[in-house]
Design a protein around this motif. Structure first.
Motif, PDB file in Angstrom:
ATOM      1  N   LYS A  38       7.083  16.328   0.221  1.00  0.00           N
ATOM      2  CA  LYS A  38       6.282  15.456  -0.130  1.00  0.00           C
ATOM      3  C   LYS A  38       7.446  14.034   0.170  1.00  0.00           C
ATOM      4  O   LYS A  38       8.264  14.431  -0.376  1.00  0.00           O
ATOM      5  N   TYR A  39       6.648  13.043   0.799  1.00  0.00           N
ATOM      6  CA  TYR A  39       6.566  12.227   0.963  1.00  0.00           C
ATOM      7  C   TYR A  39       6.165  10.729   0.018  1.00  0.00           C
ATOM      8  O   TYR A  39       4.597  11.147   0.331  1.00  0.00           O
ATOM      9  N   VAL A  40       6.574   9.569  -0.066  1.00  0.00           N
ATOM     10  CA  VAL A  40       5.851   8.610  -0.782  1.00  0.00           C
ATOM     11  C   VAL A  40       5.842   7.380  -0.173  1.00  0.00           C
ATOM     12  O   VAL A  40       7.665   6.897  -0.089  1.00  0.00           O
ATOM     13  N   ILE A  41       5.043   6.938   0.629  1.00  0.00           N
ATOM     14  CA  ILE A  41       5.906   5.254   1.670  1.00  0.00           C
ATOM     15  C   ILE A  41       5.582   4.903   1.354  1.00  0.00           C
ATOM     16  O   ILE A  41       3.810   4.852   1.067  1.00  0.00           O
ATOM     17  N   SER A  42       5.303   3.257   0.559  1.00  0.00           N
ATOM     18  CA  SER A  42       5.472   1.862   0.393  1.00  0.00           C
ATOM     19  C   SER A  42       5.177   0.884   1.911  1.00  0.00           C
ATOM     20  O   SER A  42       6.510   0.758   1.807  1.00  0.00           O
ATOM     21  N   VAL A  43       4.289   0.199   1.749  1.00  0.00           N
ATOM     22  CA  VAL A  43       4.373  -0.601   2.630  1.00  0.00           C
ATOM     23  C   VAL A  43       4.337  -2.247   2.608  1.00  0.00           C
ATOM     24  O   VAL A  43       3.269  -1.922   1.770  1.00  0.00           O
ATOM     25  N   SER A  53       1.027  -1.559   0.175  1.00  0.00           N
ATOM     26  CA  SER A  53      -0.099   0.413   0.222  1.00  0.00           C
ATOM     27  C   SER A  53       0.579   1.172  -0.217  1.00  0.00           C
ATOM     28  O   SER A  53       1.741   1.140   0.165  1.00  0.00           O
ATOM     29  N   VAL A  54       0.394   2.217  -0.621  1.00  0.00           N
ATOM     30  CA  VAL A  54       0.627   3.104  -0.690  1.00  0.00           C
ATOM     31  C   VAL A  54       0.579   4.748   0.439  1.00  0.00           C
ATOM     32  O   VAL A  54      -0.555   4.885   0.321  1.00  0.00           O
ATOM     33  N   TRP A  55       1.672   5.360   0.591  1.00  0.00           N
ATOM     34  CA  TRP A  55       1.005   6.663   1.348  1.00  0.00           C
ATOM     35  C   TRP A  55       1.368   7.679   1.482  1.00  0.00           C
ATOM     36  O   TRP A  55       2.436   7.752   1.039  1.00  0.00           O
ATOM     37  N   THR A  56       1.538   9.376   0.756  1.00  0.00           N
ATOM     38  CA  THR A  56       1.189  10.601   1.343  1.00  0.00           C
ATOM     39  C   THR A  56       1.028  11.200   1.666  1.00  0.00           C
ATOM     40  O   THR A  56       0.201  11.151   2.679  1.00  0.00           O
ATOM     41  N   GLY A  57       2.055  12.082   1.964  1.00  0.00           N
ATOM     42  CA  GLY A  57       2.089  13.659   2.627  1.00  0.00           C
ATOM     43  C   GLY A  57       2.775  14.378   3.067  1.00  0.00           C
ATOM     44  O   GLY A  57       3.690  14.628   1.882  1.00  0.00           O
ATOM     45  N   SER A  58       3.118  15.348   3.862  1.00  0.00           N
ATOM     46  CA  SER A  58       3.341  16.182   3.581  1.00  0.00           C
ATOM     47  C   SER A  58       4.728  15.770   4.314  1.00  0.00           C
ATOM     48  O   SER A  58       4.251  15.659   5.992  1.00  0.00           O
TER      49      SER A  58
END
Ligand SMILES: *[C@@H]1O[C@H](CO)[C@@H](O)[C@H](O)[C@H]1NC(C)=O
Ligand SMILES: *[C@@H]1O[C@H](CO)[C@@H](O)[C@H](O)[C@H]1NC(C)=O
Ligand SMILES: *[C@@H]1O[C@H](CO)[C@@H](O)[C@H](O)[C@H]1NC(C)=O
Length: 211
Positions: free
Chosen positions: A147-152, A135-140
């Motif tokens: 911005k960041y984009v994190i996948s787990v 799943s992919v998550w994003t935020g400031s």
């Protein structure tokens, strides 16, 4: 390296297109051990090494392999995310630098206010053993500079995280060979030669020492 970034941007675009809007809460990263790769497009820092993350103490140790081809620098870092403290360790001459960090931009953990983008599969989703769901998550970023984009994975182990602070200011972490346990808890202890040191410097973000 550019291929990796292009792939990631593509993944993010696809993720946005396929975004569903169910309310989802960020999962909680477990204790983890594995291999981490750090790439910085500006410099470029390229370091590959072992990491150990303690989710209860919220601390991370990262030691890069010295003989990794074209590694631009050797890194040995111990990060205390709760306390905002970072040690740059030099085991060879037993020296250590202690730094205070102002903004807690976590490299592995998904911030509580992150936005869920999508669930996707790397590889083939319909063949057993051929696909990896994530799943992919994003935020400031904590200091609002990007911005960041994190996948787990489904089990909340980190796969990649990317921080964008502008076109030349991109830092990319990828994680491999993950295990949700800690094999050597002693690597998360402050080495004796670092104990009692004063803070030498205050940095804005944890990421700065990697850039
Ligand atoms: C390391 O850098 C040199 C010179 O830039 C290059 O010729 C070589 O292919 C690089 N090696 C790897 C493994 O990337
Ligand atoms: C230890 O080595 C590092 C890197 O070579 C150097 O920057 C640092 O000043 C050294 N520290 C001491 C106390 O010799
Ligand atoms: C994570 O590892 C640390 C250090 O070994 C341990 O104290 C802690 O209880 C572990 N947390 C979980 C959730 O297993």
């Amino acid at each position: 390296m550019y291929a990796a970034v292009i792939l990631l941007v593509f993944m993010c675009l696809t993720a946005t297109t396929h975004a569903d809007h169910h309310q989802q809460k960020p999962c909680h990263l477990p204790n983890a051990t594995g291999v981490m790769n750090v790439m910085d497009l500006k410099d470029p820092v390229n370091a590959l090494g072992e990491f150990t993350y303690d989710s209860t103490g919220n601390k991370l140790r990262f030691r890069s392999y010295e003989n990794f081809p074209n590694a631009s620098r050797y890194l040995d870092l111990l990060m205390f995310f709760e306390e905002g403290i970072l040690y740059e360790i030099n085991s060879k001459n037993q020296s250590c630098e202690k730094k205070k960090v102002q903004h807690n931009d976590h490299i592995l953990r998904i911030p509580k206010d992150a936005q869920f983008l999508s669930t996707m599969t790397l590889g083939n989703p319909s063949a057993v053993g051929e696909g990896l769901e994530f799943s992919v998550w994003t935020g400031s970023m904590a200091d609002n500079t990007g911005k960041y984009v994190i996948s787990v994975t489904k089990g909340c182990l980190p796969l990649s995280s990317t921080y964008y602070g502008g076109p030349t200011n991109v830092i990319l972490f990828s994680f491999m060979n993950l295990q949700s346990e800690i094999k050597n808890p002693e690597v998360l202890e402050v080495p004796s030669f670092c104990e009692g040191l004063p803070v030498e410097e205050t940095v804005n973000r944890f990421l700065e020492v990697l850039m």
